[in-house]
Design a protein around this motif. Structure first.
Motif, PDB file in Angstrom:
ATOM      1  N   PRO A 169       3.367 -61.321  68.435  1.00  0.00           N
ATOM      2  CA  PRO A 169       2.442 -61.805  69.471  1.00  0.00           C
ATOM      3  C   PRO A 169       1.013 -61.366  69.165  1.00  0.00           C
ATOM      4  N   ALA A 170       0.073 -62.291  69.304  1.00  0.00           N
ATOM      5  CA  ALA A 170      -1.335 -61.987  69.049  1.00  0.00           C
ATOM      6  C   ALA A 170      -2.153 -62.317  70.298  1.00  0.00           C
ATOM      7  N   GLU A 171      -2.921 -61.357  70.753  1.00  0.00           N
ATOM      8  CA  GLU A 171      -3.790 -61.571  71.906  1.00  0.00           C
ATOM      9  C   GLU A 171      -4.918 -62.524  71.523  1.00  0.00           C
ATOM     10  N   GLY A 172      -5.172 -63.510  72.346  1.00  0.00           N
ATOM     11  CA  GLY A 172      -6.270 -64.430  72.103  1.00  0.00           C
ATOM     12  C   GLY A 172      -5.995 -65.467  71.034  1.00  0.00           C
ATOM     13  N   GLY A 173      -4.729 -65.725  70.735  1.00  0.00           N
ATOM     14  CA  GLY A 173      -4.400 -66.674  69.682  1.00  0.00           C
ATOM     15  C   GLY A 173      -4.586 -68.126  70.089  1.00  0.00           C
ATOM     16  N   LEU A 174      -4.480 -68.408  71.378  1.00  0.00           N
ATOM     17  CA  LEU A 174      -4.610 -69.779  71.864  1.00  0.00           C
ATOM     18  C   LEU A 174      -5.713 -69.872  72.912  1.00  0.00           C
ATOM     19  N   PRO A 175      -6.391 -71.015  72.967  1.00  0.00           N
ATOM     20  CA  PRO A 175      -7.372 -71.188  74.037  1.00  0.00           C
ATOM     21  C   PRO A 175      -6.641 -71.337  75.374  1.00  0.00           C
ATOM     22  N   GLY A 176      -7.256 -70.872  76.421  1.00  0.00           N
ATOM     23  CA  GLY A 176      -6.662 -71.018  77.748  1.00  0.00           C
ATOM     24  C   GLY A 176      -5.755 -69.869  78.149  1.00  0.00           C
ATOM     25  N   GLY A 205      12.992 -55.292  71.939  1.00  0.00           N
ATOM     26  CA  GLY A 205      13.176 -56.373  70.982  1.00  0.00           C
ATOM     27  C   GLY A 205      12.471 -56.132  69.661  1.00  0.00           C
ATOM     28  N   THR A 206      11.321 -55.465  69.705  1.00  0.00           N
ATOM     29  CA  THR A 206      10.610 -55.211  68.454  1.00  0.00           C
ATOM     30  C   THR A 206      11.295 -54.137  67.611  1.00  0.00           C
ATOM     31  N   SER A 207      12.140 -53.330  68.242  1.00  0.00           N
ATOM     32  CA  SER A 207      12.836 -52.283  67.486  1.00  0.00           C
ATOM     33  C   SER A 207      14.129 -52.781  66.851  1.00  0.00           C
ATOM     34  N   VAL A 208      14.534 -54.006  67.144  1.00  0.00           N
ATOM     35  CA  VAL A 208      15.753 -54.575  66.549  1.00  0.00           C
ATOM     36  C   VAL A 208      15.442 -55.000  65.121  1.00  0.00           C
ATOM     37  N   HIS A 209      16.234 -54.552  64.187  1.00  0.00           N
ATOM     38  CA  HIS A 209      16.020 -54.914  62.781  1.00  0.00           C
ATOM     39  C   HIS A 209      17.255 -55.567  62.210  1.00  0.00           C
TER      40      HIS A 209
END
Length: 101
Positions: A17-24, A97-101
């Motif tokens: 997930p990236a903050e500010g990746g999409l307008p709106g 979820g990010t710790s699942v590998h």
């Protein structure tokens, strides 16, 4: 050459997930915040109505109404709990979820 199926499970697409990746994004956050506020206000109203039904059922001897009032109060309290904890719940499971590998 045939690749064994278990090797496909090890593929990392590299999506994060990236903050500010999409307008709106600010508009979407504002909309969700407004919906959450509306739901909390509706939950307060439901709790008030449930309390009135509970009291009315108790004082008139209507055990069915009393039980439904109690049930409504518990449901409203559960909704308030979920609405208030929504950010924390999503953040917790996202972190898990990010710790699942």
């Amino acid at each position: 050459m045939r690749v064994p199926p278990h090797l496909f499970l090890a593929f990392d697409p590299g999506i994060k997930p990236a903050e500010g990746g999409l307008p709106g994004l600010d508009v979407l956050k504002s909309t969700v915040n407004s919906i959450n506020l509306f739901a909390i206000i509706a939950t307060v109203g439901a709790l008030c109505v449930s309390g009135v039904v509970w009291a009315w059922g108790h004082h008139t001897g209507s055990h069915g109404s009393e039980a439904k009032g109690k049930q409504g109060a518990l449901v409203a309290a559960g909704c308030a709990l979920l609405l208030g904890a929504a950010n924390g719940i999503v953040a917790f499971f996202s972190q898990v979820g990010t710790s699942v590998h």
